[in-house]
Scaffold this motif. Sequence first.
Motif, PDB file in Angstrom:
ATOM      1  N   ASN A 278      42.507  44.750  35.539  1.00 15.25           N
ATOM      2  CA  ASN A 278      42.367  45.395  34.228  1.00 15.25           C
ATOM      3  C   ASN A 278      42.512  44.381  33.098  1.00 15.25           C
ATOM      4  OD1 ASN A 278      41.965  47.837  35.422  1.00 15.25           O
ATOM      5  ND2 ASN A 278      44.060  48.571  35.130  1.00 15.25           N
ATOM      6  N   VAL A 279      43.393  43.397  33.308  1.00 14.91           N
ATOM      7  CA  VAL A 279      43.570  42.358  32.278  1.00 14.91           C
ATOM      8  C   VAL A 279      42.264  41.603  32.075  1.00 14.91           C
ATOM      9  CG1 VAL A 279      44.719  40.169  31.776  1.00 14.91           C
ATOM     10  CG2 VAL A 279      46.047  42.085  32.635  1.00 14.91           C
ATOM     11  N   ARG A 280      41.601  41.310  33.202  1.00 16.19           N
ATOM     12  CA  ARG A 280      40.319  40.575  33.128  1.00 16.19           C
ATOM     13  C   ARG A 280      39.313  41.330  32.278  1.00 16.19           C
ATOM     14  NH1 ARG A 280      40.004  39.228  38.693  1.00 16.19           N
ATOM     15  NH2 ARG A 280      38.665  41.007  39.030  1.00 16.19           N
ATOM     16  N   LYS A 281      39.188  42.630  32.562  1.00 14.31           N
ATOM     17  CA  LYS A 281      38.206  43.448  31.822  1.00 14.31           C
ATOM     18  C   LYS A 281      38.599  43.519  30.340  1.00 14.31           C
ATOM     19  CE  LYS A 281      37.374  46.653  35.594  1.00 14.31           C
ATOM     20  NZ  LYS A 281      37.602  48.037  36.035  1.00 14.31           N
ATOM     21  N   THR A 282      39.889  43.710  30.105  1.00 18.31           N
ATOM     22  CA  THR A 282      40.363  43.855  28.708  1.00 18.31           C
ATOM     23  C   THR A 282      40.132  42.565  27.943  1.00 18.31           C
ATOM     24  OG1 THR A 282      42.073  45.318  29.581  1.00 18.31           O
ATOM     25  CG2 THR A 282      42.318  44.592  27.306  1.00 18.31           C
ATOM     26  N   LEU A 283      40.455  41.428  28.587  1.00 20.81           N
ATOM     27  CA  LEU A 283      40.275  40.131  27.930  1.00 20.81           C
ATOM     28  C   LEU A 283      38.826  39.923  27.534  1.00 20.81           C
ATOM     29  CD1 LEU A 283      42.460  37.621  29.965  1.00 20.81           C
ATOM     30  CD2 LEU A 283      42.516  37.951  27.512  1.00 20.81           C
ATOM     31  N   ALA A 284      37.936  40.177  28.488  1.00 23.31           N
ATOM     32  CA  ALA A 284      36.508  39.947  28.230  1.00 23.31           C
ATOM     33  C   ALA A 284      36.023  40.854  27.097  1.00 23.31           C
ATOM     34  CB  ALA A 284      35.713  40.172  29.502  1.00 23.31           C
ATOM     35  N   ALA A 285      36.357  42.150  27.184  1.00 22.48           N
ATOM     36  CA  ALA A 285      35.892  43.107  26.169  1.00 22.48           C
ATOM     37  C   ALA A 285      36.444  42.735  24.795  1.00 22.48           C
ATOM     38  CB  ALA A 285      36.330  44.526  26.545  1.00 22.48           C
TER      39      ALA A 285
END
Lengths: 365, 402
Positions: free
Chosen positions: A212-219
Motif C-alpha cells: 500500500n505504501v508503494r501505491k500511495t507513494l507513486a500516486a
Amino acid sequence: MKLRQGRIGLFAGTALAALSLFTCGVFSIDPKTAYANGNSTYLSLPLAVIISLSALIPAMLVLNWKRVGLNGLFTYAFGKVGGIVAAVILSVSFVWAAAKPMTEFLLVLTRLVYDGVPYMRIVLYILPVTVFIAWKGFESVGRLALIFSGLILISVAAAALSASPEFAAYRLYPLPSGNADFFKTAFSGSVFFLPPLAALLVNEEGLGGVKNVRKTLAAAAFISAAAIGLVQFALALIYPHRVLSGLLMPLYRINFLSLRQSYALRLDKLFIMVWLLGCVISCAYLIYSASYLLTKTFSARDVTPAVLTVSAAVFFLVTAEFSENYARAEAVGSFFSRFGSLFALIPPLLAAAVGSIKLKKESRL
Amino acid sequence: MRKSIIRLIAAVAAFAFVLPLTGCLQPVSLDECGFVISIGVDRGKEKKFYYTFALQRPLSEQNVKDEGGAIALSSEGESIFEAINEMEGNVPYSLNFSRTNFLIFSRETAEAGDIEELVSTSFDALKIRTSAVILVSEGNASEFIGGMYANNDANISKLQSALMLDEKKTGMVTVMSVSRLLEACSDARFDYCSAYGVYDGDIVTDTEQKKSESEGKNPLEDVKIGDRAGGLKSSITGAAIFSGYKMTGVLTRYETMLLNMVTGAFRTGVVTFPYKDGDSTVSVLLSLKKRSISVNEDLTGEAAIMLTAAVHEKDASVPDDEIDAWLTGELAGIIADDMLRVFLKCRSADSDAMRFGTGAVKLFRSAEEWDAFSWKERYRDFLPEFRVTIENTDKYLNENMQ
C-alpha cells in the motif's frame, strides 16, 4: 502502547502525502536561489519530486523482503546505535520540512495580513493547534487531509484561474535551458520532497503494509508533481523571474495584476487561510512521523514525549527568524538549502544498500 | 440513561469551552478604521512631500444624498509614515490602507522619480495591495483628488470604476497597477505608463447644476460654448510614459489609443479622421483583432496590428463606394504612420512603453545573456516597422443584408 498510529486507506494516504508535498513545493522554496537565473521551477520542482521518489525505491524494495519498518531497517543495517543515529538524522529533515513552510506562512500573516500583531502571537495562535493534531496521531492527520485536500485544490485552482487574464508568455523567457542551474534546483528541491515521501515509509503500518505504501507513494508523487508544475507555471506566466526572486509567497499575490473590481480580488485572504490549513496538516504529519520514528527507535511505548520534543524543535526553528538568533537561523537555512536533501536521502539509501547486502548473505546461508 | 445525560452535559461543556477560543487576532471595530481609497503625493512646502488621503465615508453616511462620498485629509512629511503619524494624532481612527486603489502623483514628483520611494519601502508596511493604480496629475495631486470626489456622488465604487470603463469603452486610457511598475523596473523588458489627468476647476459639475436647478436658476448659466459641462472636474487626458521610475513624457488620448493597440491592451474605440485631407470627416469604430510584435538581432523589428473597422458616421460628401478602399488602404497607412510617430516620441523619452523588450527577450537562451544584452541601451537604436491591416466589418454586414 500509545503510538496513536491507527490505520488509513489509499485515498487518505495519498491526500496526506500529496498535500504535504504540494505545501513544501509551493511554499518553501527559497526565491533568491530558485529564481536567480531564470525560472525553471515549473520543470525542476516536478523533476525533484520524481527524483525523491526514485531515491526511496531501494528502501521500499528491501522493506518488501524484510518487513521490519523503516526504523527496523536502520537497526538491521547499522546496528542499535547506528540505527538511532540514522533515525535522528532523518527526523532532522522532517523537522526542517515541517518548519520551513510554516515559517513562510507566519511571515506572510505578520507582514501582509494582520496589522500590528506580533509574530510570536500568531505563532502561539497556530502552533499549538498543529501540535495537538500531530499528537492525535496518523489516522487523525490522514483523515483531516482527506477532508480538506479538495478544498485546498479548489482554492489554488481558483486563485490561478482568477489571474489567468493577465497570463503572458513573454514572462517565461528566457526559457529553461537544462543547464547546471536547472539540475541544481532539481536536486536541492528534493530537501522538501524527500521528507513527506519518507514519512510514508515510516508510517508503513498505518497504511497497511509496504504494498500500500508503494501505491500511495507513486500516486502522491505524480499528483503533487503535476499540481506543483501547474502552479509554478501559472506563477511564471504572471511574474518574471526577477520579480519572483524578491517576492514573499507569490501565490498569495497572484491576482494582484488584475484590476477588475471583482470578488476574485478580495479572495486572497480567504485562500491563504485555506492554504494555512494545508500547511498545518503537513506540519502535523511530519511532526508525528518524526515522533513515531524516534519512539520506535528508542523502543518507547508512548509517542507523546517525542511529539513534544519534535514540536519544541519546530517551534525553535519557526521563532528563530524573528529572534536574536536570526543570523544563525539564516546560516542554518542556507546550509539546509544546499545540503538538506542529504539528511533525508542518505539514511534510507544507505540502509537499503547495507540491508540488501546483509539479506543476500543471509539468503546464501 | 444517566450515562447519556452525563455525555450530553460533557458535550455542551466542551462546546461552551471551545466557542470562545475562536475569533480574531487583535480585532478592530470598523469605525476605528479610516479606509484610505486614494493617496495623493505633491511636493511639500516645509517638508519633502505633501500627502493627501481620500477616505471612504462610513457606510451609514453614504446613503445621505447631501454628503460627499469621501473625506480628504492632508499632511506634510519627510515620508508617508511621518504624514500618517501627524494625521492619526488629529482623527479619531487609524488609517487603513487595505482598500487603497489609487496613487496620484503630481507631474513634478513623477518626473523626479519620487514614485520609487513610496513604492519600494511602504507597500508591505502599509498593507497596500500592489493592484493599486498609479495616476499622474498635470497639476497638484491634492487638487486632482478633490476633483475626483467633488461631484458629491456618495457611491465611491462608481468613481473608482470610471477609469476602467473609460479604458474599456474608448481605449484611450491606459490603466496599470503598481505590480506592473515593479515588473517594469525590476525586469527592464518594458517601461511603465500610467493614466495622465488634469483638474479643471471651471467645469460645472452635476451637483452644481442640481443646486442651480433647486434654486430656480439656469443650471448651465456659467457654462460657455466650448466648455465641458457635467461629470468630474478631474479627467484623464492621456498617458504618462516612464523610463524606470521616472516620468519622461506625455501622450494624448489618441496617442494612448495607438500605444494600446501596439501593446494589445486596446479593445474598442471610436476615432474621427479627416477624409483625404479635405474638410470631410469619418468617425470609425475600431476594434483590435490581432496583434504581434517581433524583434530581430539587428535591432529591427515589426509590429503587425490587425483592426476591424465600422463607420459610425461620415459627412454626406464622402462617397459610399470609396469608403471601403479608404478604410483598408489610406486609413491603415495613417494609423501605421501615427504609430511610428508615437514610437519615436516614446523612444526619445527613453521609454519602451510599446513593450518591444518583451519580444527582444525571446531571442535569448539564458538570463545571463539577456542581462548582458542590456536592452535599455540597445533600445535607443531600435527601429521597428508598423504594419496595420484593417478589415471593414460594415462591408460584410452590407453584403449580407437583403
